[in-house]
Every structure is written in C-alpha cells, then in structure tokens.
Design a protein around this motif. Structure first.
Motif, short mmCIF file in Angstrom:
data_model
loop_
_atom_site.label_atom_id
_atom_site.label_comp_id
_atom_site.label_asym_id
_atom_site.label_seq_id
_atom_site.Cartn_x
_atom_site.Cartn_y
_atom_site.Cartn_z
N GLY A 97 0.36 -14.09 3.33
CA GLY A 97 -0.59 -13.27 4.06
C GLY A 97 -1.23 -12.21 3.18
N SER A 98 -1.96 -11.31 3.85
CA SER A 98 -2.68 -10.28 3.11
C SER A 98 -2.65 -8.96 3.88
N LEU A 99 -2.85 -7.89 3.15
CA LEU A 99 -2.96 -6.55 3.70
C LEU A 99 -3.97 -5.78 2.86
N LYS A 100 -4.64 -4.83 3.49
CA LYS A 100 -5.52 -3.93 2.76
C LYS A 100 -4.96 -2.53 2.88
N LEU A 101 -4.55 -1.97 1.76
CA LEU A 101 -4.04 -0.61 1.71
C LEU A 101 -5.17 0.36 1.38
N SER A 102 -5.11 1.52 2.01
CA SER A 102 -6.11 2.55 1.77
C SER A 102 -5.44 3.83 1.34
N CYS A 103 -6.16 4.60 0.57
CA CYS A 103 -5.68 5.91 0.11
C CYS A 103 -6.82 6.90 0.26
N ALA A 104 -6.60 7.91 1.10
CA ALA A 104 -7.60 8.94 1.32
C ALA A 104 -7.24 10.16 0.49
N ALA A 105 -8.20 10.64 -0.27
CA ALA A 105 -7.97 11.81 -1.12
C ALA A 105 -8.69 13.02 -0.56
N SER A 106 -8.08 14.18 -0.76
CA SER A 106 -8.74 15.40 -0.34
C SER A 106 -10.01 15.60 -1.16
N ALA A 107 -10.98 16.23 -0.55
CA ALA A 107 -12.28 16.38 -1.18
C ALA A 107 -12.23 17.38 -2.33
N GLY A 108 -13.22 17.31 -3.18
CA GLY A 108 -13.36 18.29 -4.24
C GLY A 108 -13.32 17.69 -5.62
N THR A 109 -12.14 17.24 -6.07
CA THR A 109 -12.00 16.81 -7.45
C THR A 109 -11.65 15.34 -7.60
N PHE A 110 -11.78 14.60 -6.52
CA PHE A 110 -11.41 13.17 -6.56
C PHE A 110 -12.11 12.44 -7.69
N GLY A 111 -13.39 12.74 -7.89
CA GLY A 111 -14.17 12.05 -8.91
C GLY A 111 -13.77 12.35 -10.33
N SER A 112 -12.80 13.24 -10.52
CA SER A 112 -12.32 13.59 -11.86
C SER A 112 -11.09 12.80 -12.26
N TYR A 113 -10.59 11.98 -11.37
CA TYR A 113 -9.32 11.29 -11.60
C TYR A 113 -9.48 9.77 -11.62
N TYR B 249 -8.73 1.72 -2.56
CA TYR B 249 -8.22 0.61 -1.78
C TYR B 249 -7.43 -0.36 -2.67
N LEU B 250 -6.51 -1.04 -2.04
CA LEU B 250 -5.80 -2.13 -2.71
C LEU B 250 -5.77 -3.29 -1.72
N GLU B 251 -6.56 -4.31 -2.02
CA GLU B 251 -6.58 -5.50 -1.19
C GLU B 251 -5.57 -6.48 -1.77
N THR B 252 -4.63 -6.88 -0.94
CA THR B 252 -3.58 -7.78 -1.39
C THR B 252 -3.74 -9.13 -0.69
N SER B 253 -3.43 -10.19 -1.40
CA SER B 253 -3.48 -11.53 -0.81
C SER B 253 -2.38 -12.38 -1.43
N SER B 254 -2.14 -13.52 -0.82
CA SER B 254 -1.07 -14.43 -1.28
C SER B 254 0.22 -13.66 -1.52
N LEU B 255 0.56 -12.84 -0.56
CA LEU B 255 1.73 -11.97 -0.73
C LEU B 255 3.02 -12.77 -0.80
N LYS B 256 3.94 -12.26 -1.60
CA LYS B 256 5.24 -12.89 -1.81
C LYS B 256 6.33 -11.92 -1.38
N PRO B 257 7.51 -12.42 -1.04
CA PRO B 257 8.60 -11.50 -0.68
C PRO B 257 8.89 -10.47 -1.76
N GLU B 258 8.70 -10.82 -3.00
CA GLU B 258 8.95 -9.88 -4.10
C GLU B 258 7.90 -8.77 -4.21
N ASP B 259 6.85 -8.86 -3.39
CA ASP B 259 5.87 -7.77 -3.32
C ASP B 259 6.32 -6.66 -2.37
#
Length: 128
Positions: A16-32, A80-90
C-alpha cells in the motif's frame, strides 16, 4: 525557532501507500533543507530522504529509492513524503527535520546530526 508537525501516518497493508505531511511554522522555512527520518522499535533513527531549499534536488536512502518521493511547497511551508509499495520493514515513527544551509541551495542534509529541528513524529505501520 522552527516548529514542525507531521501527519498522515497510519496502518496500511504491505504494497500500500501513504502520504506523510510536515507543516512548518512560518518565517524561516525557506532557509532550511528538509529531511525525513524513521525509527523502528529498538533501532536507531535512520535517514529516509532529504531535499534542498528550492526543492529540485531530492536524495533518498537506498532502502526507499524508487518507492518514496520527497517534495516541498515553500509557499505553504510544507514538506511531503509520498510512500508506495510499502513493506513491513518500513514500519516505524517517521520524523520530519530541518537542516540549516547557510543559504546554500546545493546543500542536502543526510544525517541526524545535521538537522537542527525535529517534529514529534507520525507512526507508520505496515502489516504483512
């Protein structure tokens, strides 16, 4: 200080697949440069994927290359991290992290120690 909040984890069957998201606080995100790591029970935290400031240079662990895709939206302070072909070891807790770049768009962080800010993690469980 940058705050990171992950979401999107869950229980999924192998293949299967999952899409993980990460929301960053505003301001300096573009510096990282941004990265995703994971940690399975009893194991050390390991690198999964990372991406540079502008988002045009992704880099992947050999364990996930071809199955996972990292991306970022600097206008929305999201990674974002889009995952597919997931395995138990993931299976593990997936963490979003930010690495200071000193303004370099070439830089990509690949180790835990290069990343300064971390989210609280989101659990991914892959059943066989």
């Amino acid at each position: 200080q940058l705050q990171l909040v992950e979401s999107g984890g869950g229980l999924v069957q192998a293949g299967g697949s999952l899409k993980l998201s990460c929301a960053a606080s505003a301001g300096t995100f573009g510096s990282y440069a941004m990265g995703w790591f994971r940690q399975a029970p009893g194991k050390q935290r390991e690198f999964v994927a990372s991406i540079n400031l502008s988002g045009n240079r992704p880099y992947y662990s050999a364990l996930v290359k071809g199955r996972f895709t990292i991306s970022r939206d600097n206008a929305r302070n999201m990674v974002y991290l889009e995952t597919s072909s997931l395995k138990p070891e993931d299976t593990g807790i997936y963490y979003c992290a930010a690495a200071p770049t000193g303004g370099s768009d070439y830089y990509i962080g690949r180790s835990v120690h290069e990343h300064e800010y971390w989210g609280q993690g989101t659990q991914v469980t892959v059943s066989s």
